[in-house]
Design a protein around this motif. Structure first.
Motif, PDB file in Angstrom:
ATOM      1  N   ASP A   7    -115.869  35.549 -83.396  1.00 20.66           N
ATOM      2  CA  ASP A   7    -116.278  34.227 -82.923  1.00 20.66           C
ATOM      3  C   ASP A   7    -116.684  34.334 -81.454  1.00 20.66           C
ATOM      4  O   ASP A   7    -115.854  34.583 -80.581  1.00 20.66           O
ATOM      5  CB  ASP A   7    -115.122  33.240 -83.082  1.00 20.66           C
ATOM      6  CG  ASP A   7    -115.546  31.815 -82.751  1.00 20.66           C
ATOM      7  OD1 ASP A   7    -116.766  31.585 -82.611  1.00 20.66           O
ATOM      8  OD2 ASP A   7    -114.661  30.934 -82.641  1.00 20.66           O
ATOM      9  N   LEU A   8    -117.975  34.156 -81.173  1.00 21.80           N
ATOM     10  CA  LEU A   8    -118.502  34.224 -79.815  1.00 21.80           C
ATOM     11  C   LEU A   8    -118.896  32.856 -79.272  1.00 21.80           C
ATOM     12  O   LEU A   8    -119.557  32.778 -78.227  1.00 21.80           O
ATOM     13  CB  LEU A   8    -119.726  35.152 -79.775  1.00 21.80           C
ATOM     14  CG  LEU A   8    -119.474  36.610 -80.185  1.00 21.80           C
ATOM     15  CD1 LEU A   8    -120.779  37.387 -80.175  1.00 21.80           C
ATOM     16  CD2 LEU A   8    -118.451  37.262 -79.264  1.00 21.80           C
ATOM     17  N   SER A   9    -118.507  31.782 -79.925  1.00 21.15           N
ATOM     18  CA  SER A   9    -118.874  30.441 -79.461  1.00 21.15           C
ATOM     19  C   SER A   9    -117.991  30.024 -78.285  1.00 21.15           C
ATOM     20  O   SER A   9    -116.855  30.500 -78.125  1.00 21.15           O
ATOM     21  CB  SER A   9    -118.729  29.437 -80.604  1.00 21.15           C
ATOM     22  OG  SER A   9    -117.384  29.407 -81.063  1.00 21.15           O
ATOM     23  N   PHE A  10    -118.503  29.110 -77.441  1.00 21.25           N
ATOM     24  CA  PHE A  10    -117.758  28.610 -76.288  1.00 21.25           C
ATOM     25  C   PHE A  10    -116.681  27.631 -76.757  1.00 21.25           C
ATOM     26  O   PHE A  10    -116.929  26.764 -77.607  1.00 21.25           O
ATOM     27  CB  PHE A  10    -118.696  27.903 -75.312  1.00 21.25           C
ATOM     28  CG  PHE A  10    -119.543  28.840 -74.514  1.00 21.25           C
ATOM     29  CD1 PHE A  10    -119.034  29.462 -73.395  1.00 21.25           C
ATOM     30  CD2 PHE A  10    -120.838  29.121 -74.894  1.00 21.25           C
ATOM     31  CE1 PHE A  10    -119.800  30.336 -72.657  1.00 21.25           C
ATOM     32  CE2 PHE A  10    -121.617  29.994 -74.171  1.00 21.25           C
ATOM     33  CZ  PHE A  10    -121.095  30.610 -73.044  1.00 21.25           C
ATOM     34  N   LYS A  11    -115.518  27.780 -76.176  1.00 16.66           N
ATOM     35  CA  LYS A  11    -114.443  26.834 -76.433  1.00 16.66           C
ATOM     36  C   LYS A  11    -114.664  25.570 -75.601  1.00 16.66           C
ATOM     37  O   LYS A  11    -115.471  25.546 -74.675  1.00 16.66           O
ATOM     38  CB  LYS A  11    -113.088  27.473 -76.100  1.00 16.66           C
ATOM     39  CG  LYS A  11    -112.821  28.788 -76.813  1.00 16.66           C
ATOM     40  CD  LYS A  11    -112.858  28.620 -78.313  1.00 16.66           C
ATOM     41  CE  LYS A  11    -112.481  29.906 -79.024  1.00 16.66           C
ATOM     42  NZ  LYS A  11    -113.501  30.946 -78.857  1.00 16.66           N
ATOM     43  N   GLU A  12    -113.937  24.520 -75.916  1.00 17.30           N
ATOM     44  CA  GLU A  12    -114.085  23.252 -75.206  1.00 17.30           C
ATOM     45  C   GLU A  12    -113.623  23.398 -73.763  1.00 17.30           C
ATOM     46  O   GLU A  12    -112.501  23.860 -73.503  1.00 17.30           O
ATOM     47  CB  GLU A  12    -113.283  22.169 -75.921  1.00 17.30           C
ATOM     48  CG  GLU A  12    -113.476  20.794 -75.325  1.00 17.30           C
ATOM     49  CD  GLU A  12    -112.713  19.733 -76.106  1.00 17.30           C
ATOM     50  OE1 GLU A  12    -112.748  18.571 -75.680  1.00 17.30           O
ATOM     51  OE2 GLU A  12    -112.088  20.090 -77.123  1.00 17.30           O
TER      52      GLU A  12
ATOM     53  N   GLN B  92    -114.878  25.471 -71.586  1.00 14.73           N
ATOM     54  CA  GLN B  92    -115.109  26.825 -71.085  1.00 14.73           C
ATOM     55  C   GLN B  92    -116.487  26.911 -70.440  1.00 14.73           C
ATOM     56  O   GLN B  92    -117.467  26.408 -70.979  1.00 14.73           O
ATOM     57  CB  GLN B  92    -114.998  27.836 -72.220  1.00 14.73           C
ATOM     58  CG  GLN B  92    -115.085  29.285 -71.774  1.00 14.73           C
ATOM     59  CD  GLN B  92    -114.934  30.244 -72.937  1.00 14.73           C
ATOM     60  OE1 GLN B  92    -114.849  29.805 -74.089  1.00 14.73           O
ATOM     61  NE2 GLN B  92    -114.900  31.539 -72.649  1.00 14.73           N
TER      62      GLN B  92
END
Length: 255
Positions: free
Chosen positions: A150-155, A157
């Motif tokens: 998982d390479l998506s941005f966290k909330e 970040q």
């Protein structure tokens, strides 16, 4: 597998081949075509290689009617179904089956060496493709079981990117270009290609003043020399009258 079995592709077709009865193998060294009766083939006809999924089928058919004489299903090559002889490249030994579980070994010969080469290459290319398909299937299976990254941005970040090349370019672009050939810039007010000469009127006036002063000083010791003013009076009055006449002639008064 049902879709693979329903689809057929022709890999190779040779219009003339010969079938021979072969004696049992005498040793483990392999078969020899010299032991066959090459002058008396048992059958002659057409040969096809057909691919069904991962299997290849060698079919021997009548060249006129297309009736099937025998076929040999091949699961791998090289293998026990197709073997080359030890003393020639134009002859092979194949294992045929009748569909009821019975099989027999026969000799297969080609009249031309190029036909035997095409037969060999067609089988090699097919099973090379089968091997590549199996490797791709294993790779896809391993990728599906592996956890996904998982390479998506966290909330909340954020990331910071610093670009240093832009500053270097700006600093380099602010430098003044050097003058070519070491020449100095011209002084302010000067025209390129020469020096501005003083106005002609100023030179004329200064020369007249110098001549007038020399004439007034000549033979008169002091400032009380009134005749000098009378000498130039006519010229002065004439100049003033002429200028007034010129003004009157050029300008018109409006009431």
């Amino acid at each position: 597998m049902a879709e693979d079995n329903s689809y057929e592709s022709i890999l190779c077709v040779k219009p003339e081949v010969h079938v021979y009865r072969i004696p049992p193998r005498a040793s483990n060294r392999g078969y020899r075509a010299a032991d066959w009766k090459l002058d008396e083939p048992a059958w002659s006809g057409r040969m096809k290689i057909i691919a069904k999924g991962k299997l290849a089928y060698i079919k021997l058919e009548d060249k006129n009617t297309g009736e099937l004489f025998a076929q040999a299903p091949v699961e791998q090559y090289p293998g026990c179904v197709v073997e080359s002889v030890t003393d020639s490249s134009r002859y092979f030994v194949i294992r045929i089956e009748d569909g009821n579980g019975r099989h027999a070994f026969i000799g297969l010969g080609f009249a031309d060496r190029g036909d035997s080469f095409d037969f060999n290459v067609a089988l090699q290319d097919h099973f090379k493709w089968v091997k590549q398909e199996g490797e791709l299937a294993k790779q896809e299976a391993s990728e599906s079981t592996a956890p996904k990254l998982d390479l998506s941005f966290k909330e909340g970040q954020t990331i910071k990117i610093s670009i240093g090349n832009i500053k270097k370019k700006e600093a380099g672009g602010s430098k003044a270009r050097p003058m070519a050939m070491g020449l100095l810039p011209p002084p302010p007010g000067a025209k390129v290609g020469g020096v501005i000469s003083p106005p002609v009127e100023q030179q004329t006036v200064s020369a007249e003043q110098t001549n007038t002063a020399s004439l007034l000083d000549f033979g008169s010791p002091g400032p009380a020399a009134s005749p000098s003013s009378d000498v130039w009076g006519d010229f002065t009055s004439a100049g003033s009258n002429s200028s007034k006449d010129a003004v009157k002639s050029e300008w018109v008064q409006f009431s």
